[in-house]
Scaffold this motif. Sequence first.
Motif, PDB file in Angstrom:
ATOM      1  N   ARG A 266      -8.164 -20.006  14.810  1.00 11.83           N
ATOM      2  CA  ARG A 266      -9.364 -20.506  15.477  1.00 11.83           C
ATOM      3  C   ARG A 266     -10.475 -19.450  15.481  1.00 11.83           C
ATOM      4  NH1 ARG A 266      -8.710 -24.190  20.403  1.00 11.83           N
ATOM      5  NH2 ARG A 266      -8.412 -25.563  18.662  1.00 11.83           N
ATOM      6  N   VAL A 267     -10.124 -18.203  15.791  1.00 10.78           N
ATOM      7  CA  VAL A 267     -11.119 -17.126  15.802  1.00 10.78           C
ATOM      8  C   VAL A 267     -11.681 -16.914  14.402  1.00 10.78           C
ATOM      9  CG1 VAL A 267     -11.407 -14.641  16.128  1.00 10.78           C
ATOM     10  CG2 VAL A 267     -10.198 -15.977  17.837  1.00 10.78           C
ATOM     11  N   SER A 268     -10.815 -16.900  13.400  1.00  9.25           N
ATOM     12  CA  SER A 268     -11.265 -16.729  12.018  1.00  9.25           C
ATOM     13  C   SER A 268     -12.178 -17.874  11.585  1.00  9.25           C
ATOM     14  CB  SER A 268     -10.067 -16.649  11.071  1.00  9.25           C
ATOM     15  OG  SER A 268      -9.273 -15.539  11.371  1.00  9.25           O
ATOM     16  N   SER A 269     -11.867 -19.065  12.014  1.00  9.88           N
ATOM     17  CA  SER A 269     -12.707 -20.214  11.657  1.00  9.88           C
ATOM     18  C   SER A 269     -14.096 -20.084  12.253  1.00  9.88           C
ATOM     19  CB  SER A 269     -12.052 -21.510  12.129  1.00  9.88           C
ATOM     20  OG  SER A 269     -10.821 -21.687  11.495  1.00  9.88           O
ATOM     21  N   TRP A 270     -14.184 -19.638  13.507  1.00 10.90           N
ATOM     22  CA  TRP A 270     -15.502 -19.449  14.111  1.00 10.90           C
ATOM     23  C   TRP A 270     -16.271 -18.347  13.389  1.00 10.90           C
ATOM     24  CZ3 TRP A 270     -18.182 -22.751  16.585  1.00 10.90           C
ATOM     25  CH2 TRP A 270     -17.573 -23.703  17.374  1.00 10.90           C
ATOM     26  N   LEU A 271     -15.578 -17.324  12.934  1.00  7.99           N
ATOM     27  CA  LEU A 271     -16.257 -16.275  12.168  1.00  7.99           C
ATOM     28  C   LEU A 271     -16.811 -16.818  10.859  1.00  7.99           C
ATOM     29  CD1 LEU A 271     -13.831 -13.285  12.754  1.00  7.99           C
ATOM     30  CD2 LEU A 271     -16.116 -13.593  13.700  1.00  7.99           C
TER      31      LEU A 271
ATOM     32  N   ALA B 262     -22.275 -27.611   8.318  1.00 16.77           N
ATOM     33  CA  ALA B 262     -21.361 -28.032   7.245  1.00 16.77           C
ATOM     34  C   ALA B 262     -20.027 -27.290   7.340  1.00 16.77           C
ATOM     35  CB  ALA B 262     -22.003 -27.793   5.882  1.00 16.77           C
ATOM     36  N   MET B 263     -20.077 -25.984   7.590  1.00 19.37           N
ATOM     37  CA  MET B 263     -18.839 -25.227   7.719  1.00 19.37           C
ATOM     38  C   MET B 263     -18.059 -25.679   8.960  1.00 19.37           C
ATOM     39  SD  MET B 263     -18.234 -23.370   5.205  1.00 19.37           S
ATOM     40  CE  MET B 263     -16.886 -22.423   5.821  1.00 19.37           C
ATOM     41  N   PHE B 264     -18.771 -25.935  10.045  1.00 17.06           N
ATOM     42  CA  PHE B 264     -18.119 -26.403  11.258  1.00 17.06           C
ATOM     43  C   PHE B 264     -17.419 -27.737  11.003  1.00 17.06           C
ATOM     44  CE2 PHE B 264     -18.160 -28.964  15.117  1.00 17.06           C
ATOM     45  CZ  PHE B 264     -17.431 -28.150  15.963  1.00 17.06           C
ATOM     46  N   ALA B 265     -18.121 -28.672  10.352  1.00 12.80           N
ATOM     47  CA  ALA B 265     -17.543 -29.990  10.084  1.00 12.80           C
ATOM     48  C   ALA B 265     -16.333 -29.878   9.153  1.00 12.80           C
ATOM     49  CB  ALA B 265     -18.607 -30.902   9.464  1.00 12.80           C
ATOM     50  N   HIS B 266     -16.442 -29.035   8.131  1.00 13.56           N
ATOM     51  CA  HIS B 266     -15.321 -28.868   7.196  1.00 13.56           C
ATOM     52  C   HIS B 266     -14.099 -28.289   7.899  1.00 13.56           C
ATOM     53  CE1 HIS B 266     -13.127 -27.916   3.579  1.00 13.56           C
ATOM     54  NE2 HIS B 266     -13.037 -26.649   3.975  1.00 13.56           N
ATOM     55  N   LEU B 267     -14.284 -27.255   8.691  1.00  7.74           N
ATOM     56  CA  LEU B 267     -13.155 -26.628   9.378  1.00  7.74           C
ATOM     57  C   LEU B 267     -12.592 -27.534  10.470  1.00  7.74           C
ATOM     58  CD1 LEU B 267     -14.463 -22.978   9.484  1.00  7.74           C
ATOM     59  CD2 LEU B 267     -12.586 -23.865   8.088  1.00  7.74           C
ATOM     60  N   ARG B 268     -13.455 -28.319  11.081  1.00 13.41           N
ATOM     61  CA  ARG B 268     -12.991 -29.265  12.102  1.00 13.41           C
ATOM     62  C   ARG B 268     -12.123 -30.346  11.468  1.00 13.41           C
ATOM     63  NH1 ARG B 268     -13.592 -29.247  17.692  1.00 13.41           N
ATOM     64  NH2 ARG B 268     -13.652 -31.362  18.443  1.00 13.41           N
ATOM     65  N   ARG B 269     -12.553 -30.803  10.269  1.00 16.36           N
ATOM     66  CA  ARG B 269     -11.803 -31.826   9.549  1.00 16.36           C
ATOM     67  C   ARG B 269     -10.429 -31.285   9.092  1.00 16.36           C
ATOM     68  NH1 ARG B 269     -15.794 -33.651   6.753  1.00 16.36           N
ATOM     69  NH2 ARG B 269     -15.660 -32.064   5.145  1.00 16.36           N
ATOM     70  N   LYS B 270     -10.383 -29.992   8.755  1.00 19.03           N
ATOM     71  CA  LYS B 270      -9.134 -29.360   8.331  1.00 19.03           C
ATOM     72  C   LYS B 270      -8.216 -29.048   9.515  1.00 19.03           C
ATOM     73  CE  LYS B 270      -9.623 -28.607   3.869  1.00 19.03           C
ATOM     74  NZ  LYS B 270      -8.673 -29.000   2.877  1.00 19.03           N
ATOM     75  N   GLY B 271      -8.730 -29.143  10.729  1.00 18.79           N
ATOM     76  CA  GLY B 271      -7.927 -28.886  11.911  1.00 18.79           C
ATOM     77  C   GLY B 271      -7.896 -27.437  12.354  1.00 18.79           C
ATOM     78  N   CYS B 272      -8.815 -26.633  11.849  1.00 17.64           N
ATOM     79  CA  CYS B 272      -8.841 -25.219  12.227  1.00 17.64           C
ATOM     80  C   CYS B 272      -9.603 -24.995  13.517  1.00 17.64           C
ATOM     81  CB  CYS B 272      -9.474 -24.391  11.107  1.00 17.64           C
ATOM     82  SG  CYS B 272      -8.502 -24.422   9.598  1.00 17.64           S
ATOM     83  N   LEU B 273     -10.495 -25.890  13.883  1.00 22.57           N
ATOM     84  CA  LEU B 273     -11.278 -25.735  15.114  1.00 22.57           C
ATOM     85  C   LEU B 273     -10.871 -26.798  16.117  1.00 22.57           C
ATOM     86  CD1 LEU B 273     -14.805 -24.996  13.725  1.00 22.57           C
ATOM     87  CD2 LEU B 273     -13.252 -23.419  14.770  1.00 22.57           C
TER      88      LEU B 273
END
Length: 116
Positions: free
Chosen positions: A59-64, A105-116
Amino acid sequence: MSDNSKYPSLHGLTEKDLSACSKEELHTFLLGVRRYRKELVLLHQKSVDLYEGTKIARRVSSWLVVFMIPTLLGGIYAANFYQPETRFVWAWPAFLLLVLASGVAMFAHLRRKGCL
């Protein structure tokens, strides 16, 4: 025939098992089983803790990563050299829109992947 009810920890052993071993051997065996069980419980707890730690690190890495591209673009535009595109009136609003779009776009992609 011996009575298993005298030794509740021996429940599940057959008469043949009990007659083949002395009480001391059975006691030693059961102590080993208990030790093994404690180690398994400890190992399971460590693996659960490791999994939780991995989820937090992901989660921390995804926010970075979400803020990486806008930071990179901001660093380029903050540099002290002439950039021809800045002479246009629409350049800064377009740049800010690009920064915002890349973050979203990065937020949406990572959210879709389940990282956020």
